[in-house]
Design an enzyme around this catalytic site. Structure first.
Site, mmCIF file in Angstrom:
data_model
loop_
_atom_site.group_PDB
_atom_site.id
_atom_site.type_symbol
_atom_site.label_atom_id
_atom_site.label_comp_id
_atom_site.label_asym_id
_atom_site.label_seq_id
_atom_site.Cartn_x
_atom_site.Cartn_y
_atom_site.Cartn_z
ATOM 1 N N ASP A 181 14.068 -32.684 -17.684
ATOM 2 C CA ASP A 181 14.338 -32.673 -19.121
ATOM 3 C C ASP A 181 15.761 -33.215 -19.327
ATOM 4 O OD1 ASP A 181 14.227 -32.085 -21.816
ATOM 5 O OD2 ASP A 181 14.195 -29.931 -21.599
ATOM 6 N N GLY A 205 7.088 -24.005 -11.151
ATOM 7 C CA GLY A 205 6.415 -24.984 -12.002
ATOM 8 C C GLY A 205 5.667 -26.087 -11.281
ATOM 9 N N ASP A 248 8.334 -30.306 -11.358
ATOM 10 C CA ASP A 248 7.364 -30.432 -12.444
ATOM 11 C C ASP A 248 7.859 -31.377 -13.540
ATOM 12 O OD1 ASP A 248 9.363 -28.663 -13.227
ATOM 13 O OD2 ASP A 248 8.006 -27.061 -13.845
ATOM 14 N N ARG A 298 0.355 -21.361 -17.036
ATOM 15 C CA ARG A 298 0.468 -22.200 -15.829
ATOM 16 C C ARG A 298 -0.892 -22.608 -15.286
ATOM 17 N NH1 ARG A 298 5.814 -21.988 -14.069
ATOM 18 N NH2 ARG A 298 6.898 -20.001 -14.339
ATOM 19 N N PHE A 321 7.898 -29.228 -26.467
ATOM 20 C CA PHE A 321 7.661 -28.264 -25.394
ATOM 21 C C PHE A 321 6.199 -28.295 -24.975
ATOM 22 C CE2 PHE A 321 6.857 -24.072 -23.611
ATOM 23 C CZ PHE A 321 7.894 -23.987 -22.695
HETATM 24 P P1 5GP Z 1 16.460 -29.648 -17.142
HETATM 25 O O1 5GP Z 1 17.471 -28.956 -16.274
HETATM 26 O O2 5GP Z 1 16.076 -31.022 -16.641
HETATM 27 O O3 5GP Z 1 16.874 -29.671 -18.587
HETATM 28 O O4 5GP Z 1 15.180 -28.743 -17.173
HETATM 29 C C1 5GP Z 1 14.319 -28.715 -16.147
HETATM 30 C C2 5GP Z 1 13.487 -27.444 -16.146
HETATM 31 O O5 5GP Z 1 13.262 -26.921 -17.475
HETATM 32 C C3 5GP Z 1 12.140 -27.748 -15.588
HETATM 33 O O6 5GP Z 1 12.097 -27.584 -14.206
HETATM 34 C C4 5GP Z 1 11.252 -26.777 -16.316
HETATM 35 O O7 5GP Z 1 11.211 -25.590 -15.590
HETATM 36 C C5 5GP Z 1 11.928 -26.535 -17.631
HETATM 37 N N1 5GP Z 1 11.316 -27.353 -18.719
HETATM 38 C C6 5GP Z 1 11.822 -28.460 -19.302
HETATM 39 N N2 5GP Z 1 11.024 -28.920 -20.267
HETATM 40 C C7 5GP Z 1 9.946 -28.084 -20.289
HETATM 41 C C8 5GP Z 1 8.742 -28.039 -21.084
HETATM 42 O O8 5GP Z 1 8.474 -28.849 -21.982
HETATM 43 N N3 5GP Z 1 7.865 -27.036 -20.802
HETATM 44 C C9 5GP Z 1 8.113 -26.105 -19.824
HETATM 45 N N4 5GP Z 1 7.171 -25.172 -19.638
HETATM 46 N N5 5GP Z 1 9.233 -26.120 -19.066
HETATM 47 C C10 5GP Z 1 10.143 -27.105 -19.298
HETATM 48 MG MG MG Z 2 10.842 -26.725 -12.787
#
Ligand code: 5GP
Ligand code: MG
Length: 178
Positions: A106, A48, A103, A168, A155
């Site tokens: 979340d 990402g 990237d 991407r 998202f």
């Molecule tokens: P976390 O572990 O912080 O919940 O999630 C992180 C990962 O989830 C990021 O590195 C990304 O790959 C994916 N992610 C989280 N939110 C989004 C989003 O809104 N769009 C996309 N494409 N990927 C996301």
């Molecule tokens: Mg990521």
């Protein structure tokens, strides 16, 4: 800007490329200032972060190393949930100032796993540089030292971020239409 269809879902324009680049340049400036003389190593988390990393590093003017790593997820046998480990880190980070390039943060669980995975490798310091964060979703107490933009829940795709492997390559960031 127009709506786009990525695979089977509709997405609406959210953050334009010029605004992204403005914030990326600002963050690069902060890193240039903070890491002058520190010879940092950037660890870019694939897939990402590839577009963010490219634009960020074009604006880094101090000597540095750049490396790309992937995350491997394991189903823990003695723990609950998945444990992610950094794969493909060939060079030693012992005594180095590490800047993780991600990237989006979340929930923060992925970043927590990355930080845990690096914690035994003897880095002089580890800082996080993320393009995006969704503060309403954040569940972990981590210091996002360098952050381009906070965004609300929802998202998104584009500028390196995918929906089921697609999107991407989009230059701008788009948000899903509910
Ligand atoms: P976390 O572990 O912080 O919940 O999630 C992180 C990962 O989830 C990021 O590195 C990304 O790959 C994916 N992610 C989280 N939110 C989004 C989003 O809104 N769009 C996309 N494409 N990927 C996301
Ligand atoms: Mg990521």
């Amino acid at each position: 800007m127009e709506k786009v269809t990525v695979k089977d879902r509709e997405f609406t324009p959210f953050i334009r490329e010029d605004e992204i680049l403005r914030q990326v340049c600002r963050v690069a400036g902060e890193i240039n200032r903070d890491y002058d003389g520190k010879d940092p190593i950037f660890l870019c988390i694939l897939n990402g972060s590839f577009m963010f990393a490219a634009d960020l590093l074009r604006n880094i003017t101090i000597p540095c190393n750049v490396s790309f790593v992937k995350l491997a997820s394991y189903e823990g046998t003695d723990t609950t949930g998945k444990v992610k480990e950094v794969m493909g880190l060939n060079e030693s980070i012992e005594g180095r100032h590490v800047i993780i390039v991600e990237d989006i943060v979340d929930t923060g669980f992925t970043m927590r796993d990355i930080l845990n995975s690096l914690s035994s490798k003897g880095a002089a310091s580890v800082a996080v540089c993320t393009m995006l964060c969704k503060p309403e979703k954040l569940q972990v107490d981590i210091n996002l030292k360098y952050l381009a933009m906070n965004i609300p829940n929802g998202f998104i795709v584009g500028y390196g971020l995918d929906y089921d492997g697609y999107g991407r390559n989009l230059r701008d960031i788009y948000r899903i239409v509910k």
